[in-house]
Structures are given as structure tokens and as C-alpha cells.
Scaffold this active site. Structure first.
Site, PDB file in Angstrom:
ATOM      1  N   SER A 152      43.706  32.177  43.692  1.00 26.44           N
ATOM      2  CA  SER A 152      44.673  32.454  44.753  1.00 26.44           C
ATOM      3  C   SER A 152      44.410  31.586  45.969  1.00 26.44           C
ATOM      4  O   SER A 152      43.264  31.233  46.261  1.00 26.44           O
ATOM      5  CB  SER A 152      44.576  33.926  45.150  1.00 26.44           C
ATOM      6  OG  SER A 152      45.346  34.156  46.298  1.00 26.44           O
ATOM      7  N   THR A 186      44.334  38.793  30.074  1.00 31.62           N
ATOM      8  CA  THR A 186      44.117  40.100  30.719  1.00 31.62           C
ATOM      9  C   THR A 186      45.247  40.341  31.724  1.00 31.62           C
ATOM     10  O   THR A 186      45.807  39.397  32.275  1.00 31.62           O
ATOM     11  CB  THR A 186      42.741  40.171  31.439  1.00 31.62           C
ATOM     12  OG1 THR A 186      42.750  39.266  32.552  1.00 31.62           O
ATOM     13  CG2 THR A 186      41.592  39.829  30.528  1.00 31.62           C
ATOM     14  N   GLY A 187      45.571  41.605  31.926  1.00 25.62           N
ATOM     15  CA  GLY A 187      46.681  41.938  32.827  1.00 25.62           C
ATOM     16  C   GLY A 187      47.978  41.349  32.303  1.00 25.62           C
ATOM     17  O   GLY A 187      48.762  40.748  33.051  1.00 25.62           O
ATOM     18  N   ALA A 188      48.196  41.540  30.982  1.00 26.96           N
ATOM     19  CA  ALA A 188      49.301  40.830  30.323  1.00 26.96           C
ATOM     20  C   ALA A 188      50.615  41.589  30.367  1.00 26.96           C
ATOM     21  O   ALA A 188      51.633  41.062  29.919  1.00 26.96           O
ATOM     22  CB  ALA A 188      48.917  40.567  28.863  1.00 26.96           C
ATOM     23  N   TYR A 225      40.061  41.154  48.640  1.00 23.67           N
ATOM     24  CA  TYR A 225      40.847  40.307  47.726  1.00 23.67           C
ATOM     25  C   TYR A 225      40.440  38.841  47.873  1.00 23.67           C
ATOM     26  O   TYR A 225      40.053  38.195  46.896  1.00 23.67           O
ATOM     27  CB  TYR A 225      42.353  40.475  48.003  1.00 23.67           C
ATOM     28  CG  TYR A 225      43.221  39.665  47.064  1.00 23.67           C
ATOM     29  CD1 TYR A 225      43.541  40.123  45.796  1.00 23.67           C
ATOM     30  CD2 TYR A 225      43.710  38.413  47.448  1.00 23.67           C
ATOM     31  CE1 TYR A 225      44.328  39.371  44.927  1.00 23.67           C
ATOM     32  CE2 TYR A 225      44.499  37.663  46.590  1.00 23.67           C
ATOM     33  CZ  TYR A 225      44.812  38.140  45.333  1.00 23.67           C
ATOM     34  OH  TYR A 225      45.586  37.387  44.478  1.00 23.67           O
ATOM     35  N   SER A 257      52.538  42.567  32.852  1.00 28.10           N
ATOM     36  CA  SER A 257      53.564  42.322  33.878  1.00 28.10           C
ATOM     37  C   SER A 257      53.304  40.991  34.575  1.00 28.10           C
ATOM     38  O   SER A 257      52.272  40.354  34.362  1.00 28.10           O
ATOM     39  CB  SER A 257      53.562  43.453  34.911  1.00 28.10           C
ATOM     40  OG  SER A 257      52.338  43.456  35.609  1.00 28.10           O
TER      41      SER A 257
HETATM   42  N1  LIG Z   1      51.825  37.248  42.779  1.00 32.41           N
HETATM   43  C1  LIG Z   1      51.287  36.298  43.510  1.00 32.41           C
HETATM   44  O1  LIG Z   1      51.918  35.775  44.427  1.00 32.41           O
HETATM   45  C2  LIG Z   1      49.897  35.822  43.217  1.00 32.41           C
HETATM   46  C3  LIG Z   1      49.389  34.758  43.972  1.00 32.41           C
HETATM   47  C4  LIG Z   1      48.110  34.301  43.704  1.00 32.41           C
HETATM   48  C5  LIG Z   1      47.371  34.872  42.691  1.00 32.41           C
HETATM   49  N2  LIG Z   1      47.885  35.918  41.981  1.00 32.41           N
HETATM   50  C6  LIG Z   1      47.037  36.500  40.928  1.00 32.41           C
HETATM   51  O2  LIG Z   1      47.796  36.598  39.738  1.00 32.41           O
HETATM   52  C7  LIG Z   1      47.212  37.605  38.902  1.00 32.41           C
HETATM   53  C8  LIG Z   1      48.332  38.435  38.288  1.00 32.41           C
HETATM   54  O3  LIG Z   1      49.029  39.097  39.310  1.00 32.41           O
HETATM   55  P1  LIG Z   1      50.603  39.322  39.306  1.00 32.41           P
HETATM   56  O4  LIG Z   1      51.125  38.684  40.534  1.00 32.41           O
HETATM   57  O5  LIG Z   1      51.184  38.972  38.000  1.00 32.41           O
HETATM   58  O6  LIG Z   1      50.670  40.897  39.586  1.00 32.41           O
HETATM   59  P2  LIG Z   1      51.016  42.155  38.646  1.00 32.41           P
HETATM   60  O7  LIG Z   1      52.379  42.001  38.102  1.00 32.41           O
HETATM   61  O8  LIG Z   1      50.705  43.336  39.467  1.00 32.41           O
HETATM   62  O9  LIG Z   1      49.977  42.033  37.461  1.00 32.41           O
HETATM   63  C9  LIG Z   1      48.648  42.452  37.571  1.00 32.41           C
HETATM   64  C10 LIG Z   1      48.205  42.835  36.192  1.00 32.41           C
HETATM   65  O10 LIG Z   1      46.816  43.132  36.229  1.00 32.41           O
HETATM   66  C11 LIG Z   1      46.624  44.339  35.525  1.00 32.41           C
HETATM   67  N3  LIG Z   1      45.419  45.040  35.954  1.00 32.41           N
HETATM   68  C12 LIG Z   1      45.088  45.414  37.208  1.00 32.41           C
HETATM   69  N4  LIG Z   1      43.918  46.060  37.180  1.00 32.41           N
HETATM   70  C13 LIG Z   1      43.511  46.106  35.889  1.00 32.41           C
HETATM   71  C14 LIG Z   1      42.395  46.660  35.225  1.00 32.41           C
HETATM   72  N5  LIG Z   1      41.431  47.293  35.872  1.00 32.41           N
HETATM   73  N6  LIG Z   1      42.310  46.515  33.883  1.00 32.41           N
HETATM   74  C15 LIG Z   1      43.269  45.880  33.180  1.00 32.41           C
HETATM   75  N7  LIG Z   1      44.360  45.352  33.757  1.00 32.41           N
HETATM   76  C16 LIG Z   1      44.479  45.466  35.098  1.00 32.41           C
HETATM   77  C17 LIG Z   1      47.865  45.164  35.820  1.00 32.41           C
HETATM   78  O11 LIG Z   1      47.976  46.203  34.856  1.00 32.41           O
HETATM   79  P3  LIG Z   1      48.697  47.618  35.210  1.00 32.41           P
HETATM   80  O12 LIG Z   1      50.158  47.376  34.991  1.00 32.41           O
HETATM   81  O13 LIG Z   1      48.112  48.566  34.252  1.00 32.41           O
HETATM   82  O14 LIG Z   1      48.383  47.914  36.643  1.00 32.41           O
HETATM   83  C18 LIG Z   1      48.921  44.087  35.678  1.00 32.41           C
HETATM   84  O15 LIG Z   1      49.260  43.886  34.341  1.00 32.41           O
HETATM   85  C19 LIG Z   1      46.259  38.382  39.781  1.00 32.41           C
HETATM   86  O16 LIG Z   1      44.934  38.014  39.466  1.00 32.41           O
HETATM   87  C20 LIG Z   1      46.578  37.910  41.189  1.00 32.41           C
HETATM   88  O17 LIG Z   1      45.475  37.968  42.028  1.00 32.41           O
HETATM   89  C21 LIG Z   1      49.132  36.389  42.216  1.00 32.41           C
END
Ligand SMILES: NC(=O)c1ccc[n+]([C@@H]2O[C@H](COP(=O)([O-])OP(=O)(O)OC[C@H]3O[C@@H](n4cnc5c(N)ncnc54)[C@H](OP(=O)(O)O)[C@@H]3O)[C@@H](O)[C@H]2O)c1
Length: 446
Positions: free
Chosen positions: A256, A86-88, A282, A90
Site C-alpha cells: 500500500s 488470501t482474502g479472495a 495499517y 472480495s
Molecule cells: N482498496 C484499496 O484502495 C487498497 C489500496 C492499497 C492496498 N490495498 C490492499 O489490498 C488488499 C485487499 O483489500 P481490498 O481493497 O480488496 O479490500 P476487501 O474487499 O475488504 O478485501 C479484503 C479481503 O481480506 C479478507 N480478510 C480480512 N481479514 C482476514 C482474515 N483474518 N483471514 C482471512 N481473510 C481475511 C477479507 O475477507 P472477509 O470478507 O471475510 O472479511 C476480504 O476478502 C489488502 O491487503 C489491502 O491492504 C487496498
């Protein structure tokens, strides 16, 4: 200096002399500066090459055998395994897709935006062009913040794939509020720097500069963070439980370090279980993911099911998710990374921890909590052995780390609350507006 002789005697001759000295000096300065720069560039390049070589030696790459069905060990491998992410489209999700496809899996990109998902597929295909792999991809449209959408998507998946190897519950959101940049000036100790980047508004070390925006709800009336991180994924998991069991599969949650139980400690979850009015939805909902993973493992072990659930923490990864103020610092991070590539905080390294958990073999232990919380992406990439040892240590027994430990009461409360919310659909509760007729029957443990 010779040309000074052509000047007439007197002050003009003296001026010419001094001007010439200044010019020569400047030239010498410039030559020394250029030599310094060249020297610095040569040293940087040498460091760069050294680090790159070290990284390549230790880079955490996965192979097809890492994701084989454990039951097929020693036998000829059957069909390709299916992974849903899921959220694939980006960040970490996209990195997961790339690595899984490279390992020959069939990957379902579960995204809400089909156009973005298609771009993600093109990106992965481009990156893997010329590499020998048998992986493939397809798109599944799902908005994980909507139980209705998750129900429909799960039904579609079950039709297409009766066996699922991996479900990566990765989609996530943060609703940023104000950012108190004046706190920049107070970054006088490591603890304060840590606090600065912590999402929790109030931490033991003091206030944080990033505030989340309270009161954000979905069109169906659920708290957005709660619906995205917990409720929607819970629907997917429950609806795909049997397919996961058939595929000897596992769940991997993107957890996280910001996970926090403060809302629960204050007892606020009983008044506002989705943390709509709270100031850290969050951290709270990430804690609920941890809790849910524990609860699911416990239930599956008790029912003798072979499905298992892991939570992995990717560390700080520079994707679209971190706060804009942190993204402002991106050039500095890249500048450091230019000199030392091992400092790069790439989604690939964040994804490595999650892939490592997915690749763990063997039948699940009766453990109730599987986490690689300390093995953040950077360490994972730098030292696979370190994370492997860590995972072995934590994978085999319950790990109660301070406030991250989820009590039995919390687990029961959470599962009960989720079930109650879903059974309220169609009866006028939150989300009632979008519940299709007959959907109530559909919401049953499969
Ligand atoms: N980046 C960090 O430092 C970090 C640290 C700890 C944990 N995380 C976790 O890692 C995970 C991925 O985050 P990321 O850093 O890769 O950020 P990201 O690039 O913003 O990716 C988030 C993804 O989730 C999708 N998404 C959000 N809401 C959604 C919904 N309602 N239905 C379907 N898809 C949805 C987004 O799709 P859209 O493009 O359509 O918005 C996007 O593809 C998250 O769970 C985050 O909490 C990240």
C-alpha cells in the site's frame, strides 16, 4: 398571440399578452435546454466511446503464457500451475482469482468465510461463462490473523498441492476510528487533498481526517493488523516455502502507498512491536510487509533458492476497504466514470499490477527489493508499457525510496521477532491459548 385578441381591451388584454410572452419564452428556454442536454449527451457518448476504445486497446489482459513456469519455456507445458490467493472473496482478491482462472490456473481461494468464498466462486464462474478457459477453483478455509489456522491450512495445502506457482498475500483489514469531516473544508490544495485520503494520522503535510482505532487485538492476543498483514502470512510463507520452490513459484504481497515507517522511526516498535497502542497500525504493518519481502528475498538469494517475493501497490481501489467517508464519495466517482470510463478505480485494475509482478519471468536477480510502487492499477491498465518499463527499472536493483527503504537492522529485527513470537506459542506467550499440543514441533522451517 392571436388568442390575445379575444380578450376585452384593457388590463386583462395586457396581462394575457405578457403571460403569452412568458409562456413562449419558457418554451424557448426549455427547447434550448433540451437541445443543450441532447448535445451534451452526444458529446459524452462520443467521449465514452473514444475512451472505451482506447482502453480496450490498452487494457491489461493476461494470457496463459504469462503465468507459465519459466523453466518450461520452449518445452511442452506440464500440469496446471496452482495459485493461492488470501482474502479472495472480495475486492482485489476476487479480481485476482478471476484473471488467474481465465488464464487457466487452478486457484485456491484462501478465505476465512466459506460461504463468502463459495459466492465468490459462483461470481467468477458467472463472469467467465462462455469463455474458453481451463481454470478451476477450490476453497481453503483460513483465518490469516491466526497462526494456528495458518499452520493447519498450510498443512492441508501441502497435502493437496506439492507444487505451488503463486502465493498472493492479499488479505487485509483496516480498523477505522473517527473521521474528522470538518477537514473537508480545508481541502484547498492538492497536497491537502492527498493528505485527506492518506491513512496515516499525522503526515508531513498535516493531520489526516481518518483515524485508526488503536487497541484492536485478535482472540489469540495479537494486534489485528499485525496478525493479518504480517504474522499469519509469514506462517503461510514459511510453511509453503518448499512447495513454492518446487513450483518455481513466487510471492506477491498486496502492499500500500499508506505504508509508513513512522512507528519505527520513533523507536516505538521496540516497546509495542504490533503497534497495538499506536495510531497507524495499517501503515506500520504494510511497511513490515515491505520489509519482510526484502528480508525473504535476501535470505532466499543467499540460500540459492529460486523463490522470490514482490510487493505491488494497487493504488486506490474502490472496494470494501477504503474508509466509509471515501465510500460516500462513490457516487461522484461513478459520475465522473460515467463520462470518462478510464477514471474507474476498479479492483481489476488494482489487481493488474500484482499479476504483472507474478508474470515476470526468469530466475530471480540478486535484488533485494522488488516493487512496483508507482505503477498503480489505473496507470497499469492505461499504459502497460509504462509499468513494464518501471518494473524493469526497479526489479533489477535495490530501490531505496525515502522512508520505505528497510534497513538491515529492521529486517533482522522483524524476522527475529516473528520467529520469537511463533516459538513462544505453547509456552504461555500470545496465542498460547490456541496452540494445539505438539504444534511447537510443527513450527519449523520446512
Ligand atoms: N482498496 C484499496 O484502495 C487498497 C489500496 C492499497 C492496498 N490495498 C490492499 O489490498 C488488499 C485487499 O483489500 P481490498 O481493497 O480488496 O479490500 P476487501 O474487499 O475488504 O478485501 C479484503 C479481503 O481480506 C479478507 N480478510 C480480512 N481479514 C482476514 C482474515 N483474518 N483471514 C482471512 N481473510 C481475511 C477479507 O475477507 P472477509 O470478507 O471475510 O472479511 C476480504 O476478502 C489488502 O491487503 C489491502 O491492504 C487496498
Amino acid at each position: 398571440m392571436i388568442w390575445c385578441l379575444f380578450f376585452p381591451a384593457g388590463s386583462r388584454k395586457v396581462c394575457a399578452y405578457f403571460f403569452t410572452c412568458w409562456l413562449v419564452n419558457r418554451s424557448l428556454d426549455m427547447i434550448v435546454t433540451v437541445l443543450y442536454c441532447v448535445g451534451f449527451a452526444i458529446i459524452c457518448d462520443a467521449v465514452n466511446r473514444y475512451c472505451k476504445r482506447r482502453l480496450e486497446e490498452k487494457e491489461w489482459t493476461f494470457t496463459q503464457s504469462d503465468f507459465r513456469d519459466g523453466r518450461e519455456a520452449g518445452t511442452r507445458q506440464g500440469g496446471r500451475r496452482v495459485a493461492i490467493v488470501t482474502g479472495a472473496n472480495s475486492g482485489i482478491g476476487l479480481a485476482l482469482v478471476e484473471q488467474l482462472v481465465a488464464c487457466g490456473l487452478h486457484v485456491v481461494l484462501a478465505c476465512r468465510n466459506v460461504a463468502k468464498a463459495q459466492r465468490a466462486i459462483d461470481t467468477v464462474a458467472e463472469r467467465l461463462a462462455g469463455k474458453d478457459h481451463h481454470g478451476s477453483m477450490e476453497i481453503l478455509q483460513v483465518d490469516v490473523s491466526s497462526p494456528a489456522s495458518c499452520l493447519a491450512a498450510a498443512a492441508e495445502v501441502r497435502k493437496r498441492h506439492p507444487k505451488i506457482g503463486f502465493l498472493f498475500c492479499n488479505a487485509g483489514v483496516v480498523q477505522y476510528g473517527s473521521q474528522r469531516l470538518s477537514l473537508f473544508l480545508q481541502l484547498t490544495s492538492l497536497d491537502r487533498i492527498r493528505t485527506f485520503f492518506n491513512l496515516s494520522r499525522v503526515t508531513p503535510e498535516g493531520p489526516c481526517f481518518i483515524e485508526e482505532r488503536p487497541g484492536v487485538v485478535t482472540a489469540e492476543g495479537y494486534g489485528t493488523s499485525f496478525a493479518t498483514h504480517v504474522l499469519g502470512h509469514y506462517v503461510l510463507v514459511r510453511q509453503l516455502e518448499q512447495a513454492l520452490e518446487a513450483g518455481n513459484g513466487c510471492l506477491v504481497w498486496t502492499g500500500s502507498r499508506g505504508s509508513s515507517n513512522q512507528w519505527i522511526v520513533k523507536g516505538e516498535h521496540l516497546k509495542d512491536p504490533m503497534c497495538v497502542t499506536g495510531d497507524e497500525p495499517y501503515g506500520y504493518t504494510k511497511h513490515l510487509q515491505d520489509t519482510l519481502s526484502v528480508a525473504l528475498n535476501r535470505e532466499w538469494c543467499a540460500r540459492g533458492r529460486c523463490v522470490r517475493s514482490y510487493v505491488g501497490c494497487p493504488g486506490v481501489v474502490l472496494t470494501e476497504l477504503p474508509p466509509p467517508a471515501l465510500l460516500l464519495l462513490k457516487p461522484i466517482v461513478w459520475a465522473i466514470a460515467f463520462v470518462l470510463p478510464m477514471w474507474r478505480i476498479s479492483p481489476q485494475r488494482g489487481a493488474a499490477v500484482l499479476l504483472h509482478l507474478a508474470s515476470l519471468k526468469g530466475t530471480p536477480t540478486p535484488a533485494v527489493r522488488h516493487q512496483v510502487r508507482e505503477g498503480d492499477g489505473r496507470q497499469a491498465a492505461l499504459d502497460k508499457k509504462y509499468v513494464m518499463e518501471f518494473a524493469e527499472r526497479v526489479g533489477a536493483a535495490e530501490v531505496g525510496q525515502g522512508h520505505w527503504a528497510a534497513t538491515d537492522d529492521e529486517q533482522q529485527w522483524l524476522v527475529g521477532y516473528l520467529e520469537e513470537l511463533l516459538s513462544q506459542r505453547g509456552k504461555g506467550g500470545a496465542g498460547a491459548g490456541s496452540a494445539a499440543e505438539g504444534e511447537e514441533e510443527e513450527w519449523k522451517l520446512l
